[in-house]
Structures are given as structure tokens and as C-alpha cells.
Design a protein around this motif. Structure first.
Motif, PDB file in Angstrom:
ATOM      1  N   UNK A 100       0.651  -1.284   0.119  1.00 62.36           N
ATOM      2  CA  UNK A 100       0.111   0.048   0.000  1.00 62.36           C
ATOM      3  C   UNK A 100       0.796   1.242   0.138  1.00 62.36           C
TER       4      UNK A 100
ATOM      5  N   UNK B 273       1.216   4.820   5.111  1.00 62.58           N
ATOM      6  CA  UNK B 273       0.069   5.444   5.953  1.00 62.58           C
ATOM      7  C   UNK B 273       0.553   5.468   7.201  1.00 62.58           C
TER       8      UNK B 273
ATOM      9  N   UNK C 155      -3.648  -2.627  -0.876  1.00 58.16           N
ATOM     10  CA  UNK C 155      -2.648  -3.288  -1.565  1.00 58.16           C
ATOM     11  C   UNK C 155      -2.457  -2.840  -3.096  1.00 58.16           C
TER      12      UNK C 155
ATOM     13  N   UNK D 149       2.575  -0.449   7.043  1.00 59.20           N
ATOM     14  CA  UNK D 149       2.005  -1.077   5.619  1.00 59.20           C
ATOM     15  C   UNK D 149       2.473  -2.387   5.350  1.00 59.20           C
TER      16      UNK D 149
ATOM     17  N   UNK E 226       5.009  -9.949   3.919  1.00 58.75           N
ATOM     18  CA  UNK E 226       6.156  -9.649   3.634  1.00 58.75           C
ATOM     19  C   UNK E 226       7.238  -9.452   5.033  1.00 58.75           C
TER      20      UNK E 226
ATOM     21  N   UNK F 265      10.552 -11.206   4.427  1.00 58.60           N
ATOM     22  CA  UNK F 265      11.622 -10.004   4.375  1.00 58.60           C
ATOM     23  C   UNK F 265      12.545  -9.975   5.597  1.00 58.60           C
TER      24      UNK F 265
ATOM     25  N   UNK G 280      -1.298 -11.839   3.157  1.00 59.48           N
ATOM     26  CA  UNK G 280      -1.119 -10.938   2.370  1.00 59.48           C
ATOM     27  C   UNK G 280      -2.073  -9.620   2.593  1.00 59.48           C
TER      28      UNK G 280
ATOM     29  N   UNK H 148      -2.107  -6.954   8.100  1.00 57.86           N
ATOM     30  CA  UNK H 148      -0.802  -5.993   8.301  1.00 57.86           C
ATOM     31  C   UNK H 148      -0.251  -6.591   9.517  1.00 57.86           C
TER      32      UNK H 148
END
Lengths: 277, 397
Positions: free
Chosen positions: A3, A6, A41, B20, B25, B29, B60, B63
């Protein structure tokens, strides 16, 4: 894929959340994130601030008050599917919840979030209208109550005003003599429906509510549905179901395509048959 | 950056990440747990499915910051898990994978089905796996593998767990965190978009075949010739279209500008140009346009064909519109024809109302809002109006 950046806030209570919403016009509320997440996203929505209400215990209550069930906005589809919430609909809501999207989505997706997203093809929009449910909306200015059928005003457009959130859903108890039918048509299991039919028929009380949903616009809700059953609701309502009346309702709602109308009428008929079964 | 603390595969971790950052991720990551795969990244394909507080969730569209304090189990954390061990053996035996890309998510969902389903009913297993897409092996072997594990476990008198072990209400993964927010409230970096007039308008507007065509109709209490003359006034027509602004003076054949549309929380501004064609003999015309919305990296081609028909002995006009469009890019991912149809219906209702007022002499300043945001207030009136016309058309004669 990420995204746009934010700010993120986790308010301590509902009033703090409402204050954040009121102070920032571009703020978005997130609960389970199953509708907002994809839009973030894809960067279709780029709020400056995301207010995460998923931790607010006040919105996770589920209790029977008088003759209605009050569900906090954060109750998930899986909570209802699994029976972790009380039920006043003789299983009607469990059946609807169990067929929303996929289990991984139902474990986070909330009933309040789904309604706020106001997708006309979403299950609760139609199912709760047939059950005669109401919503409590709250802002810093106070609370107001709205019938579900007055809440969704267009595709992804709800009656929520700036600074307002869905706080609770009130579901009236289903009469023991009332029959329930719910059907939908999806090309792939779990996808948004292309047609939804929901009926609550009580032959003993001679009443019927029917909903024709997933029609692009807010669902067609007929609260006094005698006209669909030859003018009166009785034990033989299945035989008396008049598809032509449903077709005319769809024409009046702007569904010009005869094939689309046929699908909607067929799905409604399936719901009527399920109720009568 | 926020410091995010959670438990991954029974190990407490605390790592800096932006709000975000998706859970997927985050584990891939920041923690090098690359067994969690990313496919569609918007909650459709199921490749990223992990266990969140013990139940499956899409990593995905979840968050990491929203899972503060929660328990996450990725495929790496299921090495010793009893059910997963049985499933792995069954997947091998039944040839339930080929490339393996969907397999981590498939195993997480399969494990949940093994725990919850009372018996190995094929239909329920297929429905239960419908949120996990496999594009190479197909589902026959996968379904067979899951069936066999359920059958052997139920034969060993291991009872199903209806809720998958969950006992509390609310989104999985929520409720563990203390209130708070960005610890270092850095202003998010915003990409500024260039102004509308930097030569984005294409010189040539190609013909195209619309992917979707919507028919709309409304009536105006003026004679067809007068309405047709109005349709020739490009600037006047543009002023009646909600959200339209012109970026260059229009000629009779070409117009450059932008249209701002709002679909719920989505706001898009399509900038581009349109070609105007008209046929006075048939009181009809066509406007073909092409535009792009840079924010969502989406493009649209559209055409509006109109035809004016006299009604009420020629004192009034029925305006028949055929709106065709094709949408590509990110918006096309959520822009189901039904949603766009409702949007078009609202636009046309506003357009009809504005046109009526414009022709009755109201100044542009009195016309409707610059975009559809004021919609909900006037919706009932306009919807009733459009519905009336459709209703009339539906009656015989």
C-alpha cells in the motif's frame, strides 16, 4: 505490492477511535481488513491514517437483549459460523456465515466491516435485510439506529456519514413458526454472488419478507411480500410463488437484461423452495 | 517505522517495520521465512495462508502491525505438527503437488479442514479448499490426500474440533496489543502526481470494442431539435456531467479533460481526450474517449452513443444512451461490471437532472456537485426518477 504509506493508530477505546476519525477526513477504519486490505494493496485507496479498531473489546460482544441479538461490529463470520455467538435465528445466520468467501477470510472478516464496505453482492447486506435487522451507527455526536435496508444506498455507498462507524447489529428473534430460505449463485465457490435470494416466511402469522440481492444496487426488500404469493401468505406459499411479480420488481429496479432477471428470479425461487422444504 | 513484537513459530520476535508491511512481507523479508508464498497479494489465491492464533488467515491482506502480540505459524513452524506430518505423507503418496507454489497455503488450509470436518466428504473438502488456487497439478490428488488423512484420523477416533480450537470473538490475531500508533510519526512519503495538463492527452483516439455495454435512458421535457442543439455545446454538456472538467478549450470534434469518479472509498481521476461525432439527420451521436488514472495505474476506453427520440407528440425527448467501456489495470481487479453499472446509472441520473436544469436556464453554478460524493443525499429522488423511466419501458405498448 505494498500500500501507499499510511499512519497507523490503535485507539484505546471507541471514543478515541471516533475522535481520530473526526480529526482526519482521509482516515479509514480497519477491522479484519478483508475488504480494505485488497484495496490498500492495489493502491485504490490511499488514506493518510488507518485507525485499527480490531482490538476494541467493546465491539466484540455478542449477547441477547430482550428478544433480539446484539452483535458488536467486530464479530467475525467464523464466530457466527462456529456458534461462538448466541443465535436467535434458529441457525439462519450460521448457514449464511459458513458460505461467505473462504475460511481464512472468515477468521478475520467482520460483520460490521462487511456492512460498512456496502458491497451489494455481500451476504449480510441481503440476509440481514430479510431477517429484519437494524444497525447502530455511532459518531462523536451520538448514536442513531437504521434498518439494514436503509443502510446500503448504492454500490460501495452506505449511509455512514463522515466520522461515523457501525457499532452494533441488532437481529430480531425469528419466530418458531417462520421458515427461512437463503440461496445464492456464484460462478466460483466463495466469490461474490451474482444473485442472492433470501426469504423469511411465516405462514402461521401470514407474513413474509423477501430480498432479491446482488443486483448492483441496494437489494430489493419487500417487507410485506404477500404480492409474491398471489396476494396472501399461507401454508401453500411454495405453490403460490409468482415469478412474474418478482420479474416486475427487477424491471422496476432497473435490471433491463432478461437473462439477469431470470437468474435472480430462479435464485429467489430456490430460496422459497428451501424455506418450504 | 514501528517496532512490531509478535510470536512466530513459537519464537518471540521484535522487528522494525512500516505499518503498511503485510504479515507475509514481514515473515519473508524480515525473518527470512520464505516458505510463505505470495501470489495475488489481494486475498484471492490463498498461497500466503498462515496460521494466526491457530487458525488460517491471509497474510497478504493482514498487516503485521495489526497482529502485535499474536501467534503466527508459518509452514516452517509445522515441521513437527502431527496433522501436517500426516498431510505431507499423503500429498506425496497422492501426487498432490507439482510446482509446489500453492503447497504451503494448501497445507495450512488442509490442516484446518482435517481438524474441523466431521468426515471426509468430498464436496465439503472441495468447498473448503476453494480459497486456495492450484494452477498445475489440479485438485484431484490434493482432495484425495486430505480425504485420506481425515478418514484415518476419524478411524483412530480422533474427534473433529468444530471451531478449529478458537474460543474468543473478533478477528484472529487481534486483541493482544496495547493501544498506540506510530512511535516515530514520520510523515508518510507521498508521491505527488503531475498536474493534469502535461500532455497526457493522446493525439489519436482509436476505435475499440467495449468489454461491457450499459444501456440507459431518460427523458427531457424539450423538443428533440433543442436537445440535439444542446448536445452540440460541448462545454455545456461537460458542465452537466458530474466530475468532468475540461483541460483545454473544446473544438467541435475533440475534447480534452478529466473525469473524477468515486466508487465508495475509491477515488479515480481519468485524464484524457475524446472524439465527438454527430449525425444531425438521425439526431444521434457518439463520443469516444480514452483516459488514464495515474494513481491506480488504470486505464479506460469508453464510448457513449446517444439517440434522441421524440415523445409526447414531439414536445419531449427520450434520450437513449449506450455506454460501452473497457477497464484495465488495478481498478479492473475490483471493478466488477455490476459495480460499474450502478456507478454509470448514478452518473446518468445526475447528468439527466443537470441537463434538465441547464436547459431550463439554471446557471452552471447551481448545477450538481463536482463529483458524486453528494450522492447519498439525493439518491432516492434520482433513483426513483430513473426507475420510473425503466418501469415505463417495461410495460407493453
Amino acid at each position: 505490492m505494498k500500500p501507499a504509506p499510511f499512519f497507523y493508530e490503535r485507539p484505546r477505546d471507541l471514543n478515541a477511535a471516533l475522535a481520530m476519525l473526526a480529526a482526519n477526513g482521509s482516515a479509514k477504519i480497519i477491522a479484519g481488513g478483508q475488504s480494505l486490505g485488497p484495496m490498500l494493496n492495489l493502491r485504490l485507496v490511499q488514506p493518510e491514517l488507518v485507525v485499527d479498531i480490531s482490538g476494541l473489546a467493546d465491539l466484540k460482544r455478542a449477547e441477547i437483549c430482550g428478544d433480539e441479538l446484539v452483535l458488536g461490529a467486530l464479530v467475525t463470520h467464523a464466530d457466527i459460523e462456529d456458534g461462538r455467538t448466541p443465535d436467535v435465528t434458529c441457525g439462519a445466520m450460521r448457514g449464511v456465515a459458513a458460505n461467505i468467501a473462504y475460511r481464512a477470510v472468515r477468521n478475520r472478516g467482520t460483520i460490521g466491516g462487511s456492512l460498512s464496505h456496502a458491497d451489494p453482492a455481500a451476504d449480510w447486506v441481503s440476509a440481514l435485510a430479510a431477517l429484519g435487522a437494524r444497525l447502530t451507527l455511532r459518531s462523536l455526536a451520538g448514536a442513531r439506529t437504521l434498518a439494514i435496508e436503509a443502510f446500503v444506498v448504492g454500490a460501495l455507498e452506505s449511509a455512514l456519514q463522515a466520522g461515523e462507524i457501525v457499532e452494533a447489529i441488532h437481529v430480531p428473534a425469528r419466530a418458531g413458526s417462520a421458515h427461512w430460505g437463503y440461496a445464492k449463485s456464484c460462478r466460483k465457490t466463495g466469490e461474490f454472488a451474482h444473485a442472492i435470494g433470501a426469504v423469511l416466511v411465516d405462514p402461521a402469522a401470514a407474513t413474509a419478507r423477501i430480498v432479491i440481492g446482488a443486483i448492483d444496487t441496494p437489494p430489493i426488500v419487500v417487507t410485506d411480500a404477500g404480492e409474491l404469493f398471489g396476494g396472501r401468505v399461507a401454508a401453500d406459499y411454495k405453490q403460490r410463488f409468482d415469478a412474474r411479480v418478482a420479474d416486475i420488481l427487477l424491471v422496476k429496479a432497473g435490471i433491463g437484461d432478461a437473462v439477469q432477471r431470470h437468474i435472480h428470479v430462479s435464485v429467489l425461487k430456490r430460496a422459497v423452495h428451501e424455506a418450504a422444504a | 517505522m514501528n517496532s512490531i513484537a509478535l510470536n512466530v513459530n513459537r519464537r518471540a520476535v521484535e522487528v522494525l517495520a512500516e505499518p503498511r508491511t503485510s504479515l507475509a512481507d514481514f515473515v519473508r523479508d524480515k525473518l527470512d521465512l520464505t516458505g510463505t508464498h505470495l501470489g495475488c497479494e489481494h486475498g484471492v489465491c490463498g498461497a500466503c495462508t498462515v496460521l494466526l492464533d491457530g487458525v488460517p488467515a491471509r497474510s497478504c491482506i493482514t498487516y503485521a502491525v495489526a497482529c502485535e502480540g499474536a501467534d503466527i505459524t508459518t509452514i516452517e513452524g509445522l515441521d513437527e505438527d502431527e496433522v501436517t506430518v500426516e498431510l505431507r505423507a499423503a500429498f506425496t503418496r497422492e501426487h498432490a503437488l507439482q510446482c509446489g507454489y500453492c503447497t504451503p497455503g494448501m497445507l495450512v488450509s488442509a490442516r484446518d479442514l482435517v481438524l474441523r470436518l466431521p468426515d471426509a466428504d468430498e464436496r465439503r473438502i472441495r468447498v473448503g479448499l476453494s480459497g486456495n488456487l492450484c494452477r498445475c497439478t489440479g485438485y484431484v490428488g490434493i482432495v484425495r490426500a486430505v480425504q485420506s488423512v481425515i478418514e484415518t484420523r476419524r478411524a483412530r477416533n480422533i474427534a473433529p474440533q468444530p471451531g478449529g480450537g478458537r474460543t474468543i470473538l473478533g478477528p484472529a490475531g487481534s486483541g493482544w496489543a496495547a493501544p498506540g500508533g506510530n512511535e516515530q510519526p514520520l510523515r508518510p512519503v507521498r508521491q505527488e502526481f503531475a498536474a493534469a495538463s502535461d500532455g497526457i492527452a493522446p493525439a489519436v483516439i482509436p476505435d475499440f470494442t467495449p468489454a461491457t455495454v450499459l444501456e440507459q435512458r431518460f427523458t427531457l421535457p424539450y423538443a428533440p431539435a433543442k436537445v440535439f442543439a444542446m448536445f452540440d455545446d460541448i462545454a455545456g454538456i461537460a458542465a452537466c456531467l458530474p466530475g468532468v472538467s475540461l483541460t483545454a478549450p473544446p473544438s467541435r470534434e475533440r475534447v480534452e479533460g478529466a473525469i473524477r469518479v468515486r466508487l465508495g472509498p475509491i477515488a479515480a481521476v481519468f485524464e484524457g481526450a475524446a472524439r465527438v461525432e454527430r449525425d444531425p439527420a438521425k439526431l444521434s451521436g457518439r463520443i469516444v474517449g480514452i483516459g488514464t488514472d495515474r494513481r491506480s495505474r488504470s486505464a479506460t476506453q469508453g464510448e457513449i452513443r446517444y439517440r434522441l427520440l421524440p415523445i409526447d407528440d414531439g414536445t419531449a425527448t427520450a434520450v437513449e444512451l449506450s455506454i460501452g467501456y473497457a477497464l484495465t489495470g488495478m481498478l479492473a481487479q475490483v471493478g466488477r461490471p455490476g459495480l460499474v453499472r450502478d456507478l454509470a446509472r448514478r452518473l446518468v441520473a445526475d447528468f439527466a437532472d443537470n441537463l434538465d436544469r441547464h436547459m431550463s436556464g439554471a446557471s452552471p453554478g447551481q448545477l450538481a456537485p463536482a463529483e458524486l460524493s453528494g450522492w447519498s443525499i439525493v439518491s432516492d429522488i434520482l433513483r426513483a426518477r430513473v426507475a420510473r423511466f425503466f418501469g415505463r419501458r417495461g410495460e407493453p405498448g
